[in-house]
Motif scaffolding. Structure first.
Motif, PDB file in Angstrom:
ATOM      1  N   GLU A  26       0.813  -1.212   0.000  1.00  0.00           N
ATOM      2  CA  GLU A  26       0.000   0.000   0.000  1.00  0.00           C
ATOM      3  C   GLU A  26       0.849   1.267   0.000  1.00  0.00           C
ATOM      4  O   GLU A  26       0.333   2.359  -0.283  1.00  0.00           O
ATOM      5  CB  GLU A  26      -0.949  -0.007   1.200  1.00  0.00           C
ATOM      6  CG  GLU A  26      -2.108  -0.998   1.019  1.00  0.00           C
ATOM      7  CD  GLU A  26      -2.986  -1.102   2.244  1.00  0.00           C
ATOM      8  OE1 GLU A  26      -2.631  -0.487   3.283  1.00  0.00           O
ATOM      9  OE2 GLU A  26      -4.013  -1.801   2.182  1.00  0.00           O
ATOM     10  N   GLN A  27       2.126   1.123   0.277  1.00  0.00           N
ATOM     11  CA  GLN A  27       3.034   2.276   0.227  1.00  0.00           C
ATOM     12  C   GLN A  27       3.716   2.428  -1.133  1.00  0.00           C
ATOM     13  O   GLN A  27       4.427   3.415  -1.362  1.00  0.00           O
ATOM     14  CB  GLN A  27       4.118   2.146   1.319  1.00  0.00           C
ATOM     15  CG  GLN A  27       3.574   2.014   2.729  1.00  0.00           C
ATOM     16  CD  GLN A  27       2.684   3.164   3.125  1.00  0.00           C
ATOM     17  OE1 GLN A  27       3.034   4.321   2.894  1.00  0.00           O
ATOM     18  NE2 GLN A  27       1.535   2.855   3.713  1.00  0.00           N
ATOM     19  N   GLN A  28       3.496   1.459  -2.019  1.00  0.00           N
ATOM     20  CA  GLN A  28       4.179   1.488  -3.316  1.00  0.00           C
ATOM     21  C   GLN A  28       3.370   2.312  -4.326  1.00  0.00           C
ATOM     22  O   GLN A  28       2.154   2.168  -4.413  1.00  0.00           O
ATOM     23  CB  GLN A  28       4.397   0.073  -3.834  1.00  0.00           C
ATOM     24  CG  GLN A  28       5.111  -0.839  -2.847  1.00  0.00           C
ATOM     25  CD  GLN A  28       6.383  -0.203  -2.303  1.00  0.00           C
ATOM     26  OE1 GLN A  28       7.274   0.200  -3.046  1.00  0.00           O
ATOM     27  NE2 GLN A  28       6.452  -0.101  -0.969  1.00  0.00           N
ATOM     28  N   PRO A  29       4.023   3.149  -5.115  1.00  0.00           N
ATOM     29  CA  PRO A  29       3.304   4.043  -6.032  1.00  0.00           C
ATOM     30  C   PRO A  29       2.557   3.318  -7.156  1.00  0.00           C
ATOM     31  O   PRO A  29       1.606   3.867  -7.710  1.00  0.00           O
ATOM     32  CB  PRO A  29       4.415   4.942  -6.601  1.00  0.00           C
ATOM     33  CG  PRO A  29       5.686   4.174  -6.383  1.00  0.00           C
ATOM     34  CD  PRO A  29       5.482   3.386  -5.132  1.00  0.00           C
ATOM     35  N   PHE A  30       2.966   2.081  -7.472  1.00  0.00           N
ATOM     36  CA  PHE A  30       2.300   1.366  -8.574  1.00  0.00           C
ATOM     37  C   PHE A  30       1.086   0.566  -8.107  1.00  0.00           C
ATOM     38  O   PHE A  30       0.378  -0.027  -8.924  1.00  0.00           O
ATOM     39  CB  PHE A  30       3.293   0.427  -9.289  1.00  0.00           C
ATOM     40  CG  PHE A  30       3.793  -0.715  -8.431  1.00  0.00           C
ATOM     41  CD1 PHE A  30       3.106  -1.922  -8.386  1.00  0.00           C
ATOM     42  CD2 PHE A  30       4.963  -0.578  -7.681  1.00  0.00           C
ATOM     43  CE1 PHE A  30       3.569  -2.973  -7.612  1.00  0.00           C
ATOM     44  CE2 PHE A  30       5.425  -1.622  -6.898  1.00  0.00           C
ATOM     45  CZ  PHE A  30       4.728  -2.823  -6.857  1.00  0.00           C
ATOM     46  N   VAL A  31       0.820   0.551  -6.794  1.00  0.00           N
ATOM     47  CA  VAL A  31      -0.283  -0.232  -6.239  1.00  0.00           C
ATOM     48  C   VAL A  31      -1.486   0.661  -5.982  1.00  0.00           C
ATOM     49  O   VAL A  31      -1.379   1.709  -5.337  1.00  0.00           O
ATOM     50  CB  VAL A  31       0.145  -0.928  -4.926  1.00  0.00           C
ATOM     51  CG1 VAL A  31      -1.053  -1.626  -4.276  1.00  0.00           C
ATOM     52  CG2 VAL A  31       1.242  -1.945  -5.208  1.00  0.00           C
ATOM     53  N   HIS A  32      -2.662   0.235  -6.485  1.00  0.00           N
ATOM     54  CA  HIS A  32      -3.904   0.986  -6.273  1.00  0.00           C
ATOM     55  C   HIS A  32      -4.595   0.574  -4.976  1.00  0.00           C
ATOM     56  O   HIS A  32      -5.111   1.412  -4.244  1.00  0.00           O
ATOM     57  CB  HIS A  32      -4.867   0.761  -7.441  1.00  0.00           C
ATOM     58  CG  HIS A  32      -4.360   1.272  -8.742  1.00  0.00           C
ATOM     59  ND1 HIS A  32      -5.150   1.340  -9.871  1.00  0.00           N
ATOM     60  CD2 HIS A  32      -3.143   1.747  -9.125  1.00  0.00           C
ATOM     61  CE1 HIS A  32      -4.452   1.821 -10.885  1.00  0.00           C
ATOM     62  NE2 HIS A  32      -3.231   2.075 -10.444  1.00  0.00           N
ATOM     63  N   SER A  33      -4.661  -0.740  -4.726  1.00  0.00           N
ATOM     64  CA  SER A  33      -5.347  -1.216  -3.524  1.00  0.00           C
ATOM     65  C   SER A  33      -4.958  -2.664  -3.262  1.00  0.00           C
ATOM     66  O   SER A  33      -4.475  -3.368  -4.155  1.00  0.00           O
ATOM     67  CB  SER A  33      -6.870  -1.110  -3.683  1.00  0.00           C
ATOM     68  OG  SER A  33      -7.335  -2.035  -4.657  1.00  0.00           O
ATOM     69  N   THR A  34      -5.187  -3.095  -2.010  1.00  0.00           N
ATOM     70  CA  THR A  34      -4.997  -4.500  -1.652  1.00  0.00           C
ATOM     71  C   THR A  34      -6.208  -4.955  -0.850  1.00  0.00           C
ATOM     72  O   THR A  34      -6.813  -4.163  -0.113  1.00  0.00           O
ATOM     73  CB  THR A  34      -3.725  -4.721  -0.806  1.00  0.00           C
ATOM     74  OG1 THR A  34      -3.893  -4.088   0.458  1.00  0.00           O
ATOM     75  CG2 THR A  34      -2.495  -4.164  -1.502  1.00  0.00           C
ATOM     76  N   ALA A  35      -6.545  -6.230  -0.990  1.00  0.00           N
ATOM     77  CA  ALA A  35      -7.640  -6.818  -0.217  1.00  0.00           C
ATOM     78  C   ALA A  35      -7.236  -8.231   0.170  1.00  0.00           C
ATOM     79  O   ALA A  35      -6.844  -9.030  -0.701  1.00  0.00           O
ATOM     80  CB  ALA A  35      -8.929  -6.829  -1.023  1.00  0.00           C
ATOM     81  N   GLN A  36      -7.321  -8.546   1.455  1.00  0.00           N
ATOM     82  CA  GLN A  36      -6.904  -9.869   1.914  1.00  0.00           C
ATOM     83  C   GLN A  36      -8.059 -10.855   1.843  1.00  0.00           C
ATOM     84  O   GLN A  36      -9.183 -10.567   2.239  1.00  0.00           O
ATOM     85  CB  GLN A  36      -6.375  -9.803   3.356  1.00  0.00           C
ATOM     86  CG  GLN A  36      -5.817 -11.141   3.849  1.00  0.00           C
ATOM     87  CD  GLN A  36      -5.082 -11.026   5.158  1.00  0.00           C
ATOM     88  OE1 GLN A  36      -4.738  -9.925   5.581  1.00  0.00           O
ATOM     89  NE2 GLN A  36      -4.841 -12.158   5.807  1.00  0.00           N
ATOM     90  N   ILE A  37      -7.772 -12.060   1.330  1.00  0.00           N
ATOM     91  CA  ILE A  37      -8.715 -13.171   1.292  1.00  0.00           C
ATOM     92  C   ILE A  37      -7.968 -14.384   1.834  1.00  0.00           C
ATOM     93  O   ILE A  37      -7.162 -15.002   1.123  1.00  0.00           O
ATOM     94  CB  ILE A  37      -9.222 -13.437  -0.132  1.00  0.00           C
ATOM     95  CG1 ILE A  37      -9.816 -12.166  -0.740  1.00  0.00           C
ATOM     96  CG2 ILE A  37     -10.262 -14.568  -0.146  1.00  0.00           C
ATOM     97  CD1 ILE A  37     -10.160 -12.274  -2.209  1.00  0.00           C
TER      98      ILE A  37
END
Length: 321
Positions: A251-262
């Motif tokens: 989530e701190q990386q500029p190329f990442v929009h979002s994360t969701a854990q499953i």
């Protein structure tokens, strides 16, 4: 618009807007909804789904815009339209102190059905919606799924051409929701057009087409498949024994929009222009000294589409502020 195409539309709206004081509940909405289809409104609470439905069926006067439903100009011809549409609200709206049978007879009276018609239609509805064992039971004592079936029976007793369903399964278990949708497709096969609002992704994926609403604005429209193809992001699934640590890092990386854990996996949306999204994401994770069991690119889901378009809208609003 071509006359043949326009004639195949159940609903056509242009510039549809509803303001409540300084609040814009629906903003400049354009819709073309074909007949004999399931068309879905997808969005969170407050996105304008219910307000739009109420305007389309003539219960709420728009502030601006033009509406044509089944050939009727709304709201001017709203009274004539009401005999050709059914409306099932999110909140159970039948009489709880009446029995199932009494509610159905009351609805037949509302639609002034001739005796011969009601004597045929009510038993047909009882059989289709599996209400036979409930006829003498008061509606207020029914379970969520039973109430849902009764409400749908009442809304379709007069055989409407168009059925409005406003979050009809919000208090229903998954098994009853699935059975409910099978009934909807039976109705579509009989040439009923259905407009349904929902915030369940699995329900939206069953629609022929959907409109994603965000704060009263249409932000995406199309079939679930076409929306997934057009998403402005790539999706990768990351497997690790430390998913929370990886999520915080990504989530701190500029190329990442979002994360969701499953479970122990992460569903990660990254820049669409990122070269080899899975390999680049994996390299970033291992480069940070975090354990990685697997990383692969997958086809976007409708939930991914929803997150992507609403995040983009929020970014636009933040820039404008």
């Amino acid at each position: 618009m071509d006359a043949a195409v326009e004639g195949n539309l159940a609903i056509r709206a242009r510039g549809l807007t509803k303001e409540f004081g300084h609040v814009i509940a629906v903003n400049d909405l354009n819709l073309d909804i074909p007949r004999s289809r399931v068309y879905g409104f997808l969005g969170p609470n407050g996105s304008g789904k219910s307000t739009t439905i109420r305007m389309l069926c003539g219960l709420l006067t728009p502030t601006r815009g033009e509406i044509n439903v089944l050939g009727y100009d709304i709201p001017r011809e709203g009274e004539a339209l009401r005999r050709k549409v059914g409306y099932m609200t999110q909140k159970f709206s039948l009489y709880e102190d009446l029995t199932v049978s009494e509610n159905l007879r009351f609805m037949a009276d509302i639609y002034t059905m001739p005796r011969a018609v009601r004597q045929r239609r009510i038993p047909e509805a009882v059989e289709r919606y599996e209400l036979g064992r409930l006829l003498r039971q008061r509606a207020g004592t029914l379970s969520g799924g039973q109430r849902q079936r009764l409400a749908l029976a009442a809304a379709t007793l007069h055989r409407p051409e168009l059925l409005f369903l406003d979050e009809p399964t919000s208090a229903v278990d998954p098994e009853n929701r699935r059975a409910f949708w099978e009934i909807l497709f039976d109705l579509v096969a009989e040439d009923t057009t259905i407009l349904v609002s929902t915030h369940y992704m699995d329900e939206a994926e069953r629609c022929h087409s959907i409109a994603i609403l965000d704060l009263g604005t249409l932000v995406a429209e199309g079939s679930p498949e076409s929306l997934a193809d057009d998403i402005d992001a790539a999706v990768v699934v990351v497997d690790s024994t430390r998913p929370r640590d990886i999520s915080k890092f990504l989530e701190q990386q500029p190329f990442v929009h979002s994360t969701a854990q499953i479970g122990n996996s992460l569903r990660v949306m990254v820049d669409i222009g990122l070269e080899q999204p899975a390999q680049s994401t994996a390299a970033a994770i291992t480069g940070a000294g975090l354990p990685l069991s697997g990383c692969e690119q997958v086809r976007p889901s409708l939930e991914d589409v929803f997150v992507a378009v609403t995040q983009a809208r929020k970014a636009q609003r933040d820039q404008a502020a």
